[in-house]
Design a protein around this motif. Structure first.
Motif, mmCIF file in Angstrom:
data_model
loop_
_atom_site.group_PDB
_atom_site.id
_atom_site.type_symbol
_atom_site.label_atom_id
_atom_site.label_comp_id
_atom_site.label_asym_id
_atom_site.label_seq_id
_atom_site.Cartn_x
_atom_site.Cartn_y
_atom_site.Cartn_z
ATOM 1 N N UNK A 1 0.910 -1.222 -0.029
ATOM 2 C CA UNK A 1 0.078 0.082 0.183
ATOM 3 C C UNK A 1 0.962 1.209 0.314
ATOM 4 N N UNK A 2 0.356 2.157 -0.363
ATOM 5 C CA UNK A 2 0.932 3.742 -0.598
ATOM 6 C C UNK A 2 0.001 4.687 -0.487
ATOM 7 N N UNK A 3 0.375 5.849 0.006
ATOM 8 C CA UNK A 3 -0.601 6.870 0.280
ATOM 9 C C UNK A 3 0.221 8.310 0.139
ATOM 10 N N UNK A 4 -0.454 9.175 -0.499
ATOM 11 C CA UNK A 4 0.307 10.664 -0.609
ATOM 12 C C UNK A 4 -0.855 11.568 -0.775
ATOM 13 N N UNK A 5 -0.352 12.845 -0.100
ATOM 14 C CA UNK A 5 -1.352 13.877 -0.151
ATOM 15 C C UNK A 5 -0.854 15.083 -1.407
#
Ligand code: AMP
Ligand code: MG
Length: 338
Positions: A33-37
């Motif tokens: 999983x990866x998340x970015x703003x």
């Protein structure tokens, strides 16, 4: 449309709202999983199953690059060196057509086409009215005066949006007009990104979830939670099993402010110029992310019988959460809900 959804839910459940529970998985692939703003005013999350982290990172960083590029194109608040985006188009309203990227033309063409198909509820030329609500919401003290809204509405005619496909330009005929693509840009962008990802990925951008096939660990479906509007992110109010397409939610909790004890949300009914107040949230489930996004906003405004008709016409299903927290669903949604 039903081809996208399964009735049976796997015993092991990956619940997904604004949070993700990352579980391990069997076989030769692993879950990453990866998340970015920083794009579309929300957190973007990507989940996929790959043999190696390097494979996942490559796919995820490609997706991130793509969503950042689409964000710059669809941005109505900021300028970027070397590109003409929707802010440029708005700045040039009443002055001159602006040559723009094909993806801007596609988004605007699609949204303009959906105006009449949603009974005029989704109007991307509503920018002047939405800007007033945005400013008053940011202040958080009072409601915009009626006369101000009505005056602004005089500059919101969708027929004054001129798309010239041959010249590749967009033009807003009257000075003071502006486009606001908040109702559809995230869904449109997420759909493009999902198409570019390998099979079996999930992308989520603030209430827009799209999957590119069943999860890669052998389960039949992703489990996508419809968030409880009372801010309980841990316990989705309904969980839907899907293995393709999109689940897009418009909710009254997403951008809201309170005046004299009454809460006002960010989805404006063009017939009253006031926030729509029929539901706490509306989720649309269907094969196409951009379409689900437009419909979620339209159905948030429309009465449920008309909204249901519209969803059916486009092969979509719906979950409505009412102010008393009761839940209404179309038959297809009920079949995939747990
Ligand atoms: P969504 O969360 O997809 O329902 O989109 C809500 C956003 O769409 C708002 O924050 C506004 O930017 C924009 N919006 C609100 N009301 C309308 C409307 N009636 N037509 C078009 N865009 C709207
Ligand atoms: Mg929408």
């Amino acid at each position: 449309m039903k081809a996208f959804f399964f009735k049976r839910a796997p015993a092991m459940c990956l619940c997904f709202c604004l949070f993700l529970c990352l579980n391990g998985c069997g076989g030769s692939v692993k879950k990453y999983g990866a998340a970015f703003l920083g794009t579309f005013d929300t957190t973007v999350q990507i989940i996929g199953y790959e043999k190696s982290k390097a494979d996942f990172d490559e796919a995820a960083s490609g997706a991130q690059g793509m969503i950042e590029e689409l964000h710059r194109l669809f941005d109505i608040y900021h300028d970027y060196d070397g590109i003409s985006n929707l802010k440029t188009v708005n700045d040039m309203a009443g002055t001159a057509p602006v040559r723009v990227d094909d993806r801007i033309l596609e988004l605007v063409e699609f949204a303009v086409d959906m105006y009449s198909k949603t009974d005029g509820t989704v109007n991307i030329a509503l920018g002047p009215v939405l800007r007033i609500w945005h400013d008053y919401r940011s202040e958080g003290v009072s409601l915009p005066p009626r006369e101000l809204l009505e005056e602004a509405y005089g500059l919101c005619d969708i027929l004054d949006v001129v798309i010239d496909r041959e010249a590749g330009t967009l033009f807003l005929r009257k000075s003071g007009m502006s486009l606001d693509v908040g109702a559809c840009a995230k869904g449109f962008a997420s759909g493009l990104v999902a198409e570019s990802l390998p099979d079996g990925y999930l992308i989520s951008a603030g209430g827009n979830v799209v999957v590119s096939g069943a999860p890669g660990d052998g389960r039949e479906t992703w489990k996508i939670g419809v968030q409880d509007p009372r801010d309980d992110e841990e316990n989705p109010i309904v969980t839907l099993g899907v293995y393709g397409g999109a689940v897009v939610t418009s909710g009254d909790y997403q951008r809201t402010y309170t005046v004299d004890g009454v809460s006002y949300n960010h989805i404006i009914d063009p017939s009253t110029l006031m926030p729509a107040a029929r539901y706490r949230s509306v989720s649309v489930i269907g094969p196409d992310s951009a379409l689900c996004d437009v419909l979620s906003t339209a159905l948030f405004i429309l009465p449920a019988d008309r909204g249901g008709e519209l969803a059916e016409a486009y092969g979509c299903d719906v979950v409505w959460i009412l102010p008393d927290m009761s839940v209404e669903m179309t038959e297809g949604a009920r079949e995939i809900a747990t």
